[in-house]
Design a protein around this motif. Structure first.
Motif, PDB file in Angstrom:
ATOM      1  N   ASN A 303       0.830  -1.214   0.000  1.00 22.31           N
ATOM      2  CA  ASN A 303       0.000   0.000   0.000  1.00 22.31           C
ATOM      3  C   ASN A 303       0.863   1.262   0.000  1.00 22.31           C
ATOM      4  N   LEU A 304       1.939   1.227   0.809  1.00 21.62           N
ATOM      5  CA  LEU A 304       2.788   2.424   0.903  1.00 21.62           C
ATOM      6  C   LEU A 304       3.538   2.659  -0.410  1.00 21.62           C
ATOM      7  N   ASN A 307       1.158   3.963  -3.138  1.00 26.18           N
ATOM      8  CA  ASN A 307       0.897   5.398  -2.939  1.00 26.18           C
ATOM      9  C   ASN A 307       2.082   6.249  -3.378  1.00 26.18           C
ATOM     10  N   SER A 308       3.299   5.789  -3.040  1.00 19.95           N
ATOM     11  CA  SER A 308       4.497   6.559  -3.406  1.00 19.95           C
ATOM     12  C   SER A 308       4.587   6.726  -4.927  1.00 19.95           C
ATOM     13  N   SER A 333      10.808   3.107   7.568  1.00 25.51           N
ATOM     14  CA  SER A 333      10.291   4.266   6.838  1.00 25.51           C
ATOM     15  C   SER A 333      10.267   4.016   5.327  1.00 25.51           C
ATOM     16  N   VAL A 334       9.257   4.610   4.685  1.00 20.95           N
ATOM     17  CA  VAL A 334       9.141   4.563   3.222  1.00 20.95           C
ATOM     18  C   VAL A 334       9.081   6.013   2.758  1.00 20.95           C
ATOM     19  N   LEU A 369      -4.547   3.630   3.383  1.00 21.62           N
ATOM     20  CA  LEU A 369      -3.827   3.977   4.618  1.00 21.62           C
ATOM     21  C   LEU A 369      -4.601   3.544   5.858  1.00 21.62           C
ATOM     22  N   CYS A 372      -3.436   0.214   6.316  1.00 21.68           N
ATOM     23  CA  CYS A 372      -2.065   0.245   6.860  1.00 21.68           C
ATOM     24  C   CYS A 372      -2.114   0.461   8.370  1.00 21.68           C
ATOM     25  N   ILE A 383       1.828   4.348  13.256  1.00 24.46           N
ATOM     26  CA  ILE A 383       2.169   4.767  11.895  1.00 24.46           C
ATOM     27  C   ILE A 383       1.811   6.233  11.738  1.00 24.46           C
ATOM     28  N   VAL A 385       2.880  10.070   9.153  1.00 21.85           N
ATOM     29  CA  VAL A 385       3.569  10.589   7.974  1.00 21.85           C
ATOM     30  C   VAL A 385       4.217  11.918   8.315  1.00 21.85           C
ATOM     31  N   PHE A 395       6.591   7.946   5.194  1.00 19.02           N
ATOM     32  CA  PHE A 395       5.709   7.221   6.106  1.00 19.02           C
ATOM     33  C   PHE A 395       6.566   6.393   7.051  1.00 19.02           C
ATOM     34  N   TRP A 397       6.572   3.631  10.337  1.00 21.92           N
ATOM     35  CA  TRP A 397       5.801   2.729  11.207  1.00 21.92           C
ATOM     36  C   TRP A 397       6.737   1.974  12.138  1.00 21.92           C
TER      37      TRP A 397
END
Ligand code: ADP
Length: 403
Positions: A303-304, A307-308, A333-334, A369, A372, A383, A385, A395, A397
């Motif tokens: 999911n992350l 989105n990125s 972190s992403v 999210l 997530c 989590i 941002v 992001f 977590w």
């Protein structure tokens, strides 16, 4: 209660002598002290004053008619109000018996006639000072006692409030847990039961489009297109809602030692076409092994990452996945170089069906999210941002080390 002269006001001194001339010379010797001098010509008169007032010291002539100084002293000592008052005897006799009797009656000093004014003044000054300090101490002790009492009240009140607060928090928590469970159940049942009729609407709308496209008028064609599009959208919503409500339903059996590296590998594998089409560059640090649900951790990364890429800027998407740790937890972190998020929405975006982009820019349902957060919460982590518009988004977590 003990006599309690005011600490800062003038102190009273009682002068007792049956001879008026003696009283005048005592007054003359003491007037310079600046205190209040009260005069009495007999023991009886002195006792009357002592009934109504508090004195810093009593100067008492020994030889008086009717009631002599010793008898007067005895009565002064016998009354609670005047028990502590320092008594200075004024006498012409220096014999020992006399002195012992006086000290027995609580005399603090003897002054022998003829009185030397300087000696008298300095002795009385000492007693006045003592009495004044005593009054101050009493006042402070009283204030302290009062503070202690007040505190004790306050303490009781705080304890009472705490107890009722704890009870209310407990009550609210139970209510929330209950309503959360009900909501969960509702979401599951609703999304599950809605799928079937929705599927039917969708199929018939598509059938309608296939068979009658171009054979009805222009408006009808457009209406059919709307129905098809919206039925599809609704299917996505229901599907995502069902997904969301299923996260907590998975039992703890799915928890095992899981490599976050493998979870990330799987996530990247699942979205390979999107990565290829966007040219996204994914850089990654070695990630830890954690106690978790592998399927859900893959979903989290996926999911992350989606989105990125989905919310990229005009630049080629560059994504960095990294990990840090402290004694208790890992922080993963992403980070991307996309359009970023206005900080005022940093919390909102984790809500159900929350989207920031107009529908035409985002094909998502706004559940990504929310899912997530649910996954991370289920793993006892947090989590959030950190981002700003046009600055990319990171992001973060966390996941506890001992799961
Ligand atoms: P969806 O992507 O389905 O709209 P999400 O819950 O995944 O829903 O995200 C909610 C909203 O948060 C998105 O609509 C988007 O506006 C914003 N968002 C999420 N991830 C990012 C990101 N990496 N960069 C910029 N905005 C993002």
């Amino acid at each position: 209660m003990e006599p309690e002269p005011a600490a800062d006001s003038r102190m009273k001194i009682l002068l007792v002598d049956d001879t008026p001339e003696n009283l005048v010379s005592l007054e003359a010797a003491l007037v310079g002290l600046g205190e209040d001098l009260v005069m009495a010509q007999s023991g009886r008169e002195a006792l009357r004053h002592l009934l109504n007032d508090d004195f810093a010291a009593v100067l008492l002539d020994v030889r008086m008619p009717e009631m002599d100084g010793f008898e007067t002293a005895e009565l002064i000592r016998s009354r609670p109000r005047s028990r502590q008052i320092p008594i200075l005897f004024l006498t012409g006799y220096r014999n020992e018996e006399h002195l012992f009797r006086g000290y027995d009656l609580g005399a603090v000093d003897f002054l022998f006639k003829p009185i030397v004014p300087e000696v008298l003044r300095s002795k009385v000054a000492v007693f006045v000072e003592l009495s004044r300090s005593n009054a101050k101490l009493r006042k402070q002790a009283d204030a302290l006692r009062k503070q202690a009492e007040d505190l004790h009240r306050v303490e009781q009140e705080v304890r009472r409030l705490n107890t009722s607060l704890e009870a209310r928090v407990l009550e609210r928590t139970e209510e929330l847990v209950r309503s959360n469970e009900e909501l969960q159940q509702f979401a599951y049942i609703a999304s599950h039961d809605l799928r079937e009729p929705l599927r039917t609407v969708s199929i018939y709308a598509q059938l309608l489009a296939k068979r009658y496209q171009g054979r009805l008028d222009g408006d009808a064609d457009q209406f059919i297109t709307f129905i098809v599009q919206n039925a599809e959208r609704m299917e996505t919503l229901v599907h995502d809602l069902l997904d969301f409500s299923r996260i907590d339903v998975r039992g703890m059996d799915f928890f095992a030692r899981t490599s976050c590296d493998s979870a990330l590998d799987d996530a990247v594998g699942n979205i390979r076409p999107l990565v290829a089409e966007s040219g996204a560059l994914i850089t990654r640090d070695p990630l830890p092994c954690v106690m978790g649900d592998a399927v859900q951790l893959t979903r989290l990364f996926q999911n992350l990452l989606v989105n990125s890429i989905k919310y990229r800027s005009s630049d080629v998407p560059r994504i960095l996945v990294s990990s840090r740790e402290n004694a208790e937890e890992y922080l993963i972190s992403v980070k991307d170089n996309g359009i970023g998020i206005d900080p005022q929405y940093a919390e909102k975006i984790f809500g159900i069906f929350r989207v920031l982009q107009p529908r035409d820019r985002s094909s998502g349902s706004g559940m990504g999210l929310a899912i997530c957060r649910k996954i991370v919460t289920r793993h006892a982590g947090r989590i959030w941002v950190e981002s700003a518009l046009g600055q990319g988004a990171t992001f973060y977590w966390t996941i506890p080390k001992k799961g």
